[in-house]
Design a protein around this motif. Structure first.
Motif, mmCIF file in Angstrom:
data_model
loop_
_atom_site.group_PDB
_atom_site.id
_atom_site.type_symbol
_atom_site.label_atom_id
_atom_site.label_comp_id
_atom_site.label_asym_id
_atom_site.label_seq_id
_atom_site.Cartn_x
_atom_site.Cartn_y
_atom_site.Cartn_z
ATOM 1 N N THR A 1 0.872 -1.097 0.060
ATOM 2 C CA THR A 1 0.013 0.192 -0.032
ATOM 3 C C THR A 1 0.812 1.276 -0.097
ATOM 4 O OG1 THR A 1 -1.564 -1.017 1.272
ATOM 5 C CG2 THR A 1 -1.887 1.063 1.200
ATOM 6 N N ILE A 2 1.669 1.126 0.852
ATOM 7 C CA ILE A 2 2.709 2.440 0.852
ATOM 8 C C ILE A 2 3.462 2.595 -0.222
ATOM 9 C CG2 ILE A 2 4.814 3.343 2.314
ATOM 10 C CD1 ILE A 2 2.256 3.323 3.918
ATOM 11 N N SER A 3 4.125 1.446 -0.940
ATOM 12 C CA SER A 3 4.831 1.743 -2.160
ATOM 13 C C SER A 3 3.828 2.215 -3.190
ATOM 14 C CB SER A 3 5.458 0.500 -2.320
ATOM 15 O OG SER A 3 4.660 -0.398 -2.868
ATOM 16 N N GLY A 4 2.581 1.632 -3.206
ATOM 17 C CA GLY A 4 1.604 2.150 -4.521
ATOM 18 C C GLY A 4 1.329 3.516 -4.077
ATOM 19 N N LEU A 5 1.315 4.011 -2.903
ATOM 20 C CA LEU A 5 1.119 5.295 -2.385
ATOM 21 C C LEU A 5 2.382 6.225 -2.999
ATOM 22 C CD1 LEU A 5 -0.760 5.566 0.906
ATOM 23 C CD2 LEU A 5 -1.366 6.396 -1.042
ATOM 24 N N LEU A 6 3.393 5.763 -2.631
ATOM 25 C CA LEU A 6 4.767 6.423 -3.181
ATOM 26 C C LEU A 6 4.685 6.515 -4.685
ATOM 27 C CD1 LEU A 6 7.312 4.960 -0.937
ATOM 28 C CD2 LEU A 6 6.705 7.146 -0.941
ATOM 29 N N GLU A 7 4.191 5.713 -5.388
ATOM 30 C CA GLU A 7 4.522 5.829 -7.116
ATOM 31 C C GLU A 7 3.388 6.719 -7.258
ATOM 32 O OE1 GLU A 7 3.261 2.465 -10.091
ATOM 33 O OE2 GLU A 7 4.647 1.542 -8.563
ATOM 34 N N ARG A 8 2.116 6.736 -6.828
ATOM 35 C CA ARG A 8 1.073 7.890 -6.956
ATOM 36 C C ARG A 8 1.606 9.113 -6.648
ATOM 37 N NH1 ARG A 8 -1.671 6.004 -10.079
ATOM 38 N NH2 ARG A 8 -2.758 3.919 -9.860
ATOM 39 N N SER A 9 2.557 8.983 -5.613
ATOM 40 C CA SER A 9 3.135 10.706 -5.290
ATOM 41 C C SER A 9 3.920 10.918 -6.261
ATOM 42 C CB SER A 9 3.407 10.573 -3.837
ATOM 43 O OG SER A 9 4.629 9.718 -3.742
ATOM 44 N N ARG A 10 4.829 9.950 -6.675
ATOM 45 C CA ARG A 10 5.880 10.381 -7.883
ATOM 46 C C ARG A 10 5.089 10.971 -9.109
ATOM 47 N NH1 ARG A 10 9.083 6.261 -5.959
ATOM 48 N NH2 ARG A 10 8.025 4.654 -7.034
ATOM 49 N N VAL A 11 4.007 9.938 -9.663
ATOM 50 C CA VAL A 11 3.270 10.616 -10.631
ATOM 51 C C VAL A 11 2.720 12.001 -10.517
ATOM 52 C CG1 VAL A 11 0.986 10.116 -12.077
ATOM 53 C CG2 VAL A 11 2.438 8.219 -11.379
ATOM 54 N N ILE A 12 2.367 12.226 -9.192
ATOM 55 C CA ILE A 12 1.614 13.388 -8.840
ATOM 56 C C ILE A 12 2.878 14.619 -9.254
ATOM 57 C CG2 ILE A 12 0.437 15.027 -6.869
ATOM 58 C CD1 ILE A 12 -0.974 12.516 -6.213
ATOM 59 N N ASP A 13 3.869 14.339 -8.558
ATOM 60 C CA ASP A 13 4.848 15.282 -8.588
ATOM 61 C C ASP A 13 5.198 15.509 -10.029
ATOM 62 O OD1 ASP A 13 5.208 15.602 -5.889
ATOM 63 O OD2 ASP A 13 7.187 13.810 -5.613
ATOM 64 N N ASN A 14 5.335 14.595 -10.734
ATOM 65 C CA ASN A 14 5.456 14.844 -12.314
ATOM 66 C C ASN A 14 4.584 15.596 -12.936
ATOM 67 O OD1 ASN A 14 7.846 13.238 -12.443
ATOM 68 N ND2 ASN A 14 6.686 11.287 -13.085
ATOM 69 N N LYS A 15 3.399 15.399 -12.550
ATOM 70 C CA LYS A 15 2.058 16.350 -13.254
ATOM 71 C C LYS A 15 2.365 17.760 -12.486
ATOM 72 C CE LYS A 15 0.465 13.325 -15.542
ATOM 73 N NZ LYS A 15 0.736 13.220 -16.854
ATOM 74 N N MET A 16 2.513 17.657 -11.122
ATOM 75 C CA MET A 16 2.894 19.201 -10.775
ATOM 76 C C MET A 16 3.868 20.040 -11.409
ATOM 77 S SD MET A 16 0.535 19.748 -8.538
ATOM 78 C CE MET A 16 1.109 21.243 -7.677
ATOM 79 N N ASP A 17 4.863 19.302 -11.748
ATOM 80 C CA ASP A 17 6.178 19.942 -12.539
ATOM 81 C C ASP A 17 5.416 20.460 -14.118
ATOM 82 O OD1 ASP A 17 7.889 19.637 -10.660
ATOM 83 O OD2 ASP A 17 8.638 17.808 -11.527
ATOM 84 N N GLN A 18 4.808 19.645 -14.507
ATOM 85 C CA GLN A 18 4.037 19.962 -15.937
ATOM 86 C C GLN A 18 3.153 21.332 -15.736
ATOM 87 O OE1 GLN A 18 2.006 16.937 -18.033
ATOM 88 N NE2 GLN A 18 3.675 15.653 -18.254
ATOM 89 N N TYR A 19 2.339 20.897 -14.669
ATOM 90 C CA TYR A 19 1.499 22.140 -14.172
ATOM 91 C C TYR A 19 2.062 23.467 -13.993
ATOM 92 C CZ TYR A 19 -2.627 24.207 -12.053
ATOM 93 O OH TYR A 19 -3.569 25.400 -11.640
#
Lengths: 213, 477
Positions: free
Chosen positions: B205-223
């Motif tokens: 669960t925690i690693s899934g969350l970490l993966e999601r947070s990485r995706v969010i980080d990337n999207k935030m960079d794009q944003y």
């Protein structure tokens, strides 16, 4: 936005108020004089073709040409096909049966009143009011009027298409072909001077040309 | 005297007359050279300036359109990334709600397990043997010298026997206690396994969350890049928009194909319902009715997809509260279902009408009516299924339609910019051409009157030469 609504409403109004008739009306005159009764099977084929080609809403009428053809009594079968295809199919079947019954009982007439038949056709089609009006004349076009009958007046044929079908050559035509040519020319003159269009189809393998403009 | 004769000054000799006219024309042209040149150059300059100003205006419009395109592109990109981030957050929320909400109970379970393990561990601890109180006695006995005294030997043997007996008892006792400890340790094993599994789940669960947070980080960079309006973001958005446009066009074409097939399925049976002889404008009412049914299906599909919040074509539907939106979803689905059922019935009716027409044509052609082949129900069933499925398939048109509308704004903007650029270039080119043509016309003018110009040059040279020589003389002197 308002303009778009206005234009749409205008288009709808124009579309709805279009009163042009899109139906077709066909009146077929069948010569039953003398030896031409032998050609009745060909006439049946033409009628069958017309029954297959005409659509719901179209009008078809078949009348005989006899000694005095300007009469409703000479109409063998007439129908305006219903808008529903299933009902129209049933009407077509009944129409075919009527024509079949007539073909069995047909008797030759002494005279050939084509002009009277044409007048009857014009009257009938004008009353039915289809968008396209076609008169088919299944005859050798040799007109023989009974003594006392008057037919020497112009016929108003504006908006009509007149198609002569299976105009057979008579024995006298073979002796003098000019008679045949003159006969056709004479009918063409009558039709075009009345405002109609004239066409001759002798090859019955090209029936698709009948309803073509 | 005719007008031609008036022109011929010397009618007997037209060649001389023509030459005379040419001479007169050349003289007049020579006399009007300066104002003529002035007029030609002015005209060309006026055209040139007008074209340049027009080109400049077009370029200004182009810049405005370009700015607008940039704004539209950035806004669209911002919106898209916002949606993606929102989706990612929803996923994270789902994970948190699904897995992490059970953490207190999980913690309690872990605590219980640890307590159980701890208790078992304590119980399984090796009990130290009781300190021997007779060590010193044994030591003293061991120091007794073996003198062969039978009494001592007996005592020692007795002691030995007691020792052995005691040892056996102690060993059996020890084995018993060890066995108990081992059984306790064995009991701990499932607890350990449970704990390991629980911790593995937590890790996943925690690693899934970490993966999601990485995706969010990337999207935030794009944003952030989009917000800053960087060139990289612009390039990325523009290429993405073009790709979207072409993909949407392709899918829409497929959808149009589906709609055409759908139309053909229901157009004929519609004539049985509304009549085949009436017309609306140049079109059969039955055809229009069939088309309207298909369009209503597409509209219902749009509302359905919109209610599911897959697309955002209608902000009103998107902003509805969940209860209302669910109601709308069910209403649109019901209408779509009814229309699909109607279409299925119409497809069946179509088959019946077609068969009846075929039979009629065969009877009119006086051909033997062929018996229907076995398995004739397959096309009928196929048509009915198609009639039912196609309306639902058309529902998904909403997705490419939204992409098409969104991307077409950008594509249209790019096309307009391209067109304006071409217009500006054409205007500039025409302006420069006008200037060059003006110069060329002035030169051609001079070419026509080359003879008097040549004479003028000669005279001028003659007039200038003595002046130069007198100056030279002065310099020499």
């Amino acid at each position: 936005m308002r303009n778009i609504i206005k234009i749409t409403l205008l288009i709808i109004l124009v579309s709805c108020t279009d009163t042009t008739s899109h139906s077709r009306g066909v009146y077929m005159l069948m010569d039953t004089s003398g030896t031409y009764t032998n050609e009745i099977s060909k006439a049946q084929s033409i009628i069958n073709y017309l029954l297959a080609a005409l659509q719901p809403g179209d009008t078809l009428s078949v009348a005989r040409v006899d000694s005095a053809s300007f009469s409703e009594k000479d109409i063998i079968a007439k129908v305006t096909f219903d808008g529903r295809p299933s009902v129209a199919n049933e009407q077509k079947r009944k129409f075919r049966e009527k024509v079949k019954a007539f073909a069995k009982s047909v008797k030759g007439s002494a005279y050939t009143d084509i002009s009277g038949g044409m007048l009857q056709a014009v009257e009938y089609l004008n009353e039915a009011g289809p968008g396209e009006k076609t008169i088919l004349i299944f005859s050798d076009l040799k007109e023989e009027i009974k003594k006392g009958h008057v037919r020497d007046f112009p016929i108003q044929l504006t908006g009509f298409r007149v198609v002569a079908l299976n105009v057979t050559k008579l024995r006298s035509d073979n002796i003098n072909p000019k008679e045949y040519i003159d006969r056709l020319d004479n009918w063409k003159k009558i039709v075009t001077s009345g405002g109609g269009t004239w066409k001759v189809i002798n090859d019955l393998d090209r029936l698709d040309k009948i309803l073509e403009h | 005297m005719s007008s031609a004769n008036i022109l011929l000054i010397w009618p007997e000799n037209p060649a001389i007359a023509i030459l005379l006219w040419v001479f007169i024309s050349v003289v007049i042209l020579y006399m009007a050279r300066r104002p003529a040149h002035h007029a030609i150059r002015s005209l060309s300059r006026v055209i040139h300036n007008a074209m340049r100003i027009a080109a400049r205006s077009v370029m200004l419009v182009r810049n405005k359109v370009e700015d607008r395109n940039k704004e539209v592109l950035l806004a669209a990109g911002e919106d898209a990334v916002e949606r993606l981030i929102e989706q990612e957050f929803h996923r994270v929320e789902a994970v948190v709600t699904r897995d992490l909400s059970g953490y207190p109970s999980l913690q309690r379970a872990l605590k219980d397990q640890i307590t159980c393990i701890d208790e078992d561990y304590r119980e399984s601890g090796e009990v130290p043997p009781s300190p021997p109180g007779w060590d010193k006695a044994v030591e003293a006995v061991a120091k007794i010298r073996s003198t062969g005294d039978t009494m001592v030997v007996n005592i020692l043997e007795e002691i030995n026997k007691s020792f052995n007996k005691q040892q056996k008892i102690a060993i059996s006792e020890y084995r018993k206690v060890s066995g108990e400890r081992h059984s306790l340790l064995k009991k701990m094993m499932p607890y350990w396994r449970k704990m390991v599994n629980t911790l593995d789940d937590v890790e996943k669960t925690i690693s899934g969350l970490l993966e999601r947070s990485r995706v969010i980080d990337n999207k935030m960079d794009q944003y952030e890049q989009i917000r800053a309006g960087t060139d990289k973001a612009m390039r990325m958005l523009s290429s993405s928009s073009l790709t979207q446009f072409f993909i949407a066009c392709f899918v829409l074409l497929i959808a149009i194909g589906g709609a055409v097939i759908n139309f053909n399925l229901i157009a004929l049976p519609m004539s049985e319902m509304v009549g085949g002889s009436s017309y609306i404008g140049p079109y059969r009412t039955s055809d229009v009715a069939a088309m309207v049914i298909i369009l209503v299906e597409v509209a219902m599909g749009l509302f359905l997809i919109e209610s599911l919040r897959i697309t955002r074509l209608f902000p009103i539907i998107g902003s509805m509260d969940d209860k209302m939106r669910t109601r709308m979803l069910w209403i649109t689905f019901s209408i779509l279902f009814i229309l699909a059922s109607v279409e299925s019935s119409l497809a069946y009716m179509r088959d019946q009408i077609a068969a009846d027409m075929q039979a009629l044509r065969q009877s009119l052609a006086e051909v033997t009516i062929t018996e229907p082949i076995r398995g004739n129900w397959i096309p009928t069933a196929g048509q009915m299924v198609m009639g039912f499925i196609l309306p639902f398939a058309l529902t998904f048109v909403a997705i490419p339609l939204e992409s098409f509308i969104n991307s077409s704004r950008t594509v249209l903007g790019v096309l307009v910019v391209g067109f304006l650029r071409v217009v500006a270039f054409a205007l500039r080119f025409a302006g420069n051409l006008a200037l060059s043509i003006g110069d060329m016309m002035a030169n051609i003018y001079d070419l026509i009157i080359f003879a008097p110009l040549w004479v003028e040059g000669l005279i001028r040279n003659k007039a200038e030469k003595p002046e130069i020589s007198s100056v030279e003389k002065e310099v020499i002197s």
